[in-house]
Design a protein around this motif. Structure first.
Motif, short mmCIF file in Angstrom:
data_model
loop_
_atom_site.label_atom_id
_atom_site.label_comp_id
_atom_site.label_asym_id
_atom_site.label_seq_id
_atom_site.Cartn_x
_atom_site.Cartn_y
_atom_site.Cartn_z
N LEU A 14 57.16 45.98 21.02
CA LEU A 14 56.68 47.14 20.26
C LEU A 14 57.49 47.28 18.98
O LEU A 14 58.71 47.39 19.00
N ASN A 15 56.74 47.28 17.85
CA ASN A 15 57.35 47.51 16.54
C ASN A 15 56.50 48.55 15.83
O ASN A 15 55.29 48.35 15.65
N PRO A 16 57.08 49.69 15.41
CA PRO A 16 56.28 50.75 14.78
C PRO A 16 55.56 50.28 13.53
O PRO A 16 54.51 50.83 13.18
N ASN A 17 56.09 49.27 12.85
CA ASN A 17 55.49 48.81 11.59
C ASN A 17 54.37 47.80 11.82
O ASN A 17 53.32 47.84 11.15
N THR A 18 54.58 46.87 12.74
CA THR A 18 53.61 45.79 12.96
C THR A 18 52.75 45.99 14.18
O THR A 18 51.82 45.22 14.42
N GLY A 19 53.09 46.99 15.00
CA GLY A 19 52.32 47.24 16.21
C GLY A 19 52.85 46.44 17.39
O GLY A 19 54.01 46.00 17.42
N LEU A 20 51.95 46.23 18.39
CA LEU A 20 52.31 45.48 19.59
C LEU A 20 52.13 44.00 19.29
O LEU A 20 51.01 43.51 19.09
N SER A 21 53.24 43.25 19.31
CA SER A 21 53.22 41.81 19.03
C SER A 21 53.39 41.03 20.32
O SER A 21 54.08 41.47 21.25
N PHE A 22 52.78 39.87 20.33
CA PHE A 22 52.85 39.01 21.52
C PHE A 22 54.29 38.52 21.70
O PHE A 22 54.93 38.06 20.76
N HIS A 23 54.74 38.60 22.97
CA HIS A 23 56.11 38.17 23.27
C HIS A 23 56.10 37.01 24.27
O HIS A 23 56.51 35.89 23.95
N LEU A 24 55.59 37.23 25.47
CA LEU A 24 55.50 36.19 26.51
C LEU A 24 54.22 36.42 27.30
O LEU A 24 53.68 37.53 27.36
N ARG A 25 53.78 35.30 27.94
CA ARG A 25 52.60 35.39 28.80
C ARG A 25 52.75 34.43 29.95
O ARG A 25 53.18 33.30 29.77
N LEU A 26 52.37 34.91 31.13
CA LEU A 26 52.53 34.10 32.34
C LEU A 26 51.39 34.42 33.29
O LEU A 26 51.08 35.60 33.52
#
Length: 979
Positions: A86-98
């Motif tokens: 979560l970044n207030p400027n860029t929104g929800l960014s992809f981090h990991l997926r499993l």
């Protein structure tokens, strides 16, 4: 365990809503409860457009790793576990997926203290690393799991060793799982292997659908009701049962209070770790599948709307439209660590993160919407929770006060000002007096949050407010809503009424401020402006009370104002309180004369009003009393004597009190005071001389003689009035009564009585001067006293015996003389009175009876008149002769006793002088302890022996032992004296 049913809780909710204290009361301006009026949540971020499409969301979790990193974990229907940053400027960014096994992820639990995720999918539990999501470890021991909950610990939790409580979270990871009808408590050891602590086979025949573990209690929800299992005691019981037609049970752990909310359809019942209900119930619009918590609020998502309910009041304070996918189930996740700052909402593939608006911004928003009561309640709640200070509450009270002030609600505004502990009185000075003024620099330049206009005079505030009301009325007719109160729109107030209300409430605030600890300059402003406001309201009594008490009013700011408005009494009080006695006395003098003139005008008018006359007289007496109070403490001789005359013209009692006051430090010079007293004011001069002589012990013969002469003149006047031939007896009696005992009388006793007492008690006046004044009058007793002072015994006896016929006084005077010839002279006066007066045989017999022993019988017989009846004189003469003989023999006895005592004393003296004393070589002086030898020595009556040198030093009357024989005589037995 105690069993509860849900019906009482539903009735309690309806009772709360119907019995609200605000239901039947008229709310104050700005205090009306407005639904959905508070902005608690705001959108923080959504999915970044760069993220590839994700499957529909089944579960959701959020955690804050640090101040700069927040992770959102998503469990999808396809079995994916996705970690978003979560970044207030860029929104929800992809981090990991499993992807785990391709089955829907039912639940995700974050165990941050061990860095793990507990994932429930297809009846199995998997452990994932919090940061990397790998490796995936399946807990094969636990199968067919349909609900899981980690253990939450309250702040006050402590392990009871007797009840075998579970260890704290810092020692491991604990969670509860529901497998069909079984409840299992599991500990995850450091190796990652599960250890079953307890397996519970309870009355969960319907199957466990939801679960929460708080401290040592596990709350279980089934289709039939809610149950509680205590790990410490091993007992389980029903909390309450559910109706048959209710929706499936749901529960939400409330991390902030460490309590659990149990849902019954659309009603939430909050219970503690013991299963006991606490507080009230929450009623939602509809039953919701999922809920979240953020601070003091419950988040509910339904029908594309996110609703926020306050946990204590149960009110829906905010509604936010949520752009989710229609028909998709909604999921809400919050920070389970109790921070209460973020909440994540998902519906289908849409995910939004909301954050809690800062408290200050919430308060500002409420104030802009005129929801003043809700703003104050919010601040008080935050203060109780420790998120805001007491100073902030005072700040908000002041801000609300200013907003209400410009909204023309002056009473409510001052109420908030008084509740503010940081509100300074100088902040209201610009509303009362124009700038610039002597207090302009004291006004703090504090605009608070800038929600209200700059301070201006109350007249301008009222005028601007009335203009705004007129504008709002016009806009309302055009169908435009405004922020002006409906009460003002329906019944517009008058300018005069608003100004009066404003001034009254400003006065109330300044009155309270006077009792605070203020700087001298601010105190000056408060008192001076308070006088301004009193004058505007024409509150004369309050003006005079303020001016006459201890105050900090600035005279220069008020004297012209009070003088022009005619409030001279207030100005006089103010001058006196500031030590400006001369100006104050001048005003009181003018007022007293004005009252007197008004009285004369009323009394000679055609339509005379008795009440007006009484008021004028009372006001005149008040003026004199206040002037005399100032002069009583003044040592300014010139000032006192300057104003003495007009005070004496109105009230002689107060004039005397001014002269004889004990309050002044330096007494007035008597000569100048006597010279300043009007000779016509005889009573004032008499009372002043009496005070000098009796109270001040003055021994000046001039004052004594003057006092005696004035008393004599007054006595002569009074005597003439008493013996004058009256035209009307009643009128003369009334005039005499008014002369000595009227309302303005100084003395309580008659003038002749005072004259007689003074003539007898004083020896410092000149009796000849006084006698010359009263010689030809009927003041016989006074003349007798004067003749006595001059030593003219015959004239005294003639007056007492013949003029006044006071036999007792005449005999007493003879006793004072002490000579037998005085009694004989009195007897002659009785037997041979002058001026052809009849002999006073009864008085003569009385004298012989009382004092016959002082008379020579032969002389008495020679003086007796042959006309005196023998029966009156025989018995008296016989008793006189017997008393004479008794007196003679008694004298002989006394003479003989005295002679015997003299002989005895001579004999004792002779014996003492003829005593022999033996002195040897060992004899020493009792004083210096030197050997006597052949030295001269002396012996005292107490047998002490001293050498001649010590005898010369000691003296004849004092022995070595310190006994003084002249004061402490030594008696020795003799033939007569045996003491």
């Amino acid at each position: 365990m105690t069993c509860f049913t849900v019906e009482p809780w539903l009735s309690l909710v309806s009772d709360r809503s119907s019995a609200s204290p605000m239901a039947n009361s008229k709310p104050k301006p700005g205090s009306e409860p407005k639904s959905h009026s508070q902005n608690v949540l705001e959108l923080l971020a959504g999915l970044n457009p760069s993220i590839p499409p994700i499957p529909p969301v089944r579960s959701l979790a959020i955690t804050t790793i640090s101040d700069s990193q927040t992770l959102v974990f998503i469990g999808t229907v396809s079995g994916d576990v996705i970690s978003l940053s979560l970044n207030p400027n860029t929104g929800l960014s992809f981090h990991l997926r499993l992807n785990i096994i391709g089955k829907p992820v039912s639940s995700i639990l974050i165990v941050s203290h061990i860095g793990k995720l507990i994932v429930l999918s297809d009846g199995f539990i998997y452990l994932l690393d919090l940061n990397s999501l790998e490796p995936v470890r399946k807990l094969s021991l636990l199968k067919n799991v349909n609900a899981v909950s980690k253990r939450f610990l309250s702040r006050n939790y402590s392990i009871n060793p007797i009840s075998n409580g579970v260890k704290g979270k810092e020692d491991g990871c604990f969670f509860a799982v529901a497998m069909g009808k079984k409840l299992m408590l599991v500990e995850l050891v450091l190796s990652g292997s599960p250890v079953i602590l307890k397996e519970v086979q309870g009355d969960f025949t319907d199957g466990i659908m939801c679960i929460s573990w708080v401290d040592d209690s596990v709350i279980v929800g089934t289709s039939s009701g809610y149950y509680l299992y205590s790990y410490a005691s091993g007992l389980s019981g029903v909390i309450f049962s559910l109706p048959d037609s209710s929706v499936p049970p749901r529960m939400k752990f409330l991390a902030k209070e460490c309590k659990v909310m149990l849902m019954v359809d659309n009603v939430g019942v909050i219970v503690d770790s013991e299963g006991q209900p606490v507080g009230g119930s929450l009623v939602f619009g509809e039953a919701s599948e999922t809920m979240g918590e953020i601070g003091a609020y419950i988040v509910v998502v339904r029908n594309g709307k996110l609703e926020l309910y306050h946990k204590k009041s149960g009110n829906c304070v905010q509604q936010v439209s949520f752009p989710g996918e229609v028909g998709s189930p909604c999921v809400v996740a919050d920070e389970e660590d109790g921070r209460g700052k973020l909440v994540a909402v998902a519906a289908g593939s849409k995910i939004m993160c909301y954050r809690k608006v800062p408290c200050e911004e919430q308060i500002k928003d409420l104030l802009r919407k005129k929801n003043f009561r809700e703003a104050i309640s919010l601040v008080e709640e935050l203060q109780n929770e420790g998120e805001m200070t007491r100073e902030t509450l005072s700040f908000v009270h002041a801000q609300v006060g200013f907003l209400l002030l410009f909204d023309l609600h002056f009473e409510e505004a001052v109420d908030h000002f008084l509740l503010s502990e940081i509100m300074e009185p100088s902040e209201l000075f610009p509303f009362i007096t124009r700038d610039p003024n002597r207090w302009s620099l004291l006004v703090p330049r504090n605009r608070y949050w800038g929600l209200h206009p700059p301070p201006s005079l109350l007249e301008k505030v009222v005028d601007d407010g009335l203009t705004g009301i007129q504008r709002a009325i016009f806009l309302k007719k055009a169908g435009v809503e405004t922020a002006v109160d409906d009460e003002f729109l329906l019944n517009p107030p008058s300018r005069a009424g608003l100004l009066e209300s404003a001034i009254k409430n400003m006065t109330r605030f300044l009155e309270v401020s006077r009792h605070k600890d203020l700087t001298p300059s601010v105190r000056e402003g408060v008192d001076t402006l308070l006088m301004y406001l009193y004058r505007a309201l024409n509150r004369v009594d309050d003006m005079e009370r303020l001016a006459s008490s201890e105050n900090s009013c600035v005279v220069e700011e008020l004297e012209s104002l009070l003088s022009e408005s005619g409030h001279l009494r207030t100005l006089a009080f103010l001058y006196a309180s500031k030590g400006m006695s001369s100006k104050s006395l001048s005003i009181w003098r003018v007022l007293a004369r004005n009252y007197s003139s008004s009285y004369l005008k009323d009394s000679h008018g055609a339509n005379h009003l008795q009440d007006t006359t009484k008021d004028n007289s009372s006001d005149q007496q008040t003026a004199v009393a206040e002037a005399s109070r100032i002069l009583e403490a003044s040592s300014d001789q010139e000032l006192v004597l300057q104003h003495l005359g007009w005070i004496a013209d109105i009230n002689q009692v107060l004039a005397v009190q001014v002269l004889i006051s004990e309050k002044r430090t330096d007494p007035l010079p008597p000569d100048e005071v006597i010279a300043a007293i009007d000779p016509r004011k005889v009573e004032i001069l008499l009372r002043y001389l009496q005070w000098l002589i009796e109270d001040q012990d003055c021994d000046d013969t001039r004052f004594h003689t003057t006092y005696a002469l004035l008393l004599s003149k007054s006595a002569l006047d009074a005597n003439e009035k008493e013996h004058a031939i009256p035209n009307s007896e009643g009128v003369n009696q009334k005039e005499t009564s008014m002369s000595d005992h009227g309302n303005n009388s100084i003395f309580d006793t008659h003038v002749r009585e005072r004259l007689q007492i003074f003539l007898q008690s004083s020896d410092l006046y000149d009796p000849d001067e006084v006698l010359d004044l009263v010689e030809g009058s009927e003041l016989w007793l006074e003349k007798a006293i004067l003749y006595r002072k001059l030593g003219q015994e015959t004239l005294v006896l003639q007056i007492l015996a013949l003029k006044l016929e006071d036999c007792e006084a005449a005999e007493q005077y003879c006793a004072e003389i002490g000579r037998p010839d005085a009694y004989m002279q009195l007897l002659e006066m009785y037997l041979e009175p002058i001026n052809d007066k009849e002999p006073m045989f009864k008085a003569a017999v009385r004298l012989l009876h009382n004092h016959g022993e002082m008379l020579d019988p032969l002389q008495v017989l020679e003086r007796l008149s042959p006309d005196i009846p023998l029966q009156l004189a025989s018995e008296t003469i016989l008793r006189m002769l017997r008393a004479r003989l008794h007196h003679h023999r008694q004298g002989q006895i006394v003479h003989s006793l005295s002679r015997a005592l003299d002989i005895d004393a001579s004999l004792a003296r002779f014996e003492e002088r003829s005593r022999h004393v033996l002195i040897n070589d060992d004899s020493v002086c009792d004083s210096c302890h030197a050997r006597l030898g052949t030295k001269l020595f002396a012996m005292y009556p107490d047998d002490t022996i001293v050498c001649y040198k010590c005898f010369r030093r000691q003296g004849e009357s004092t022995s070595v032992s310190g006994r003084d024989f002249k004061k402490d005589m030594l008696y020795k037995p003799g033939w007569l004296v045996t003491r």
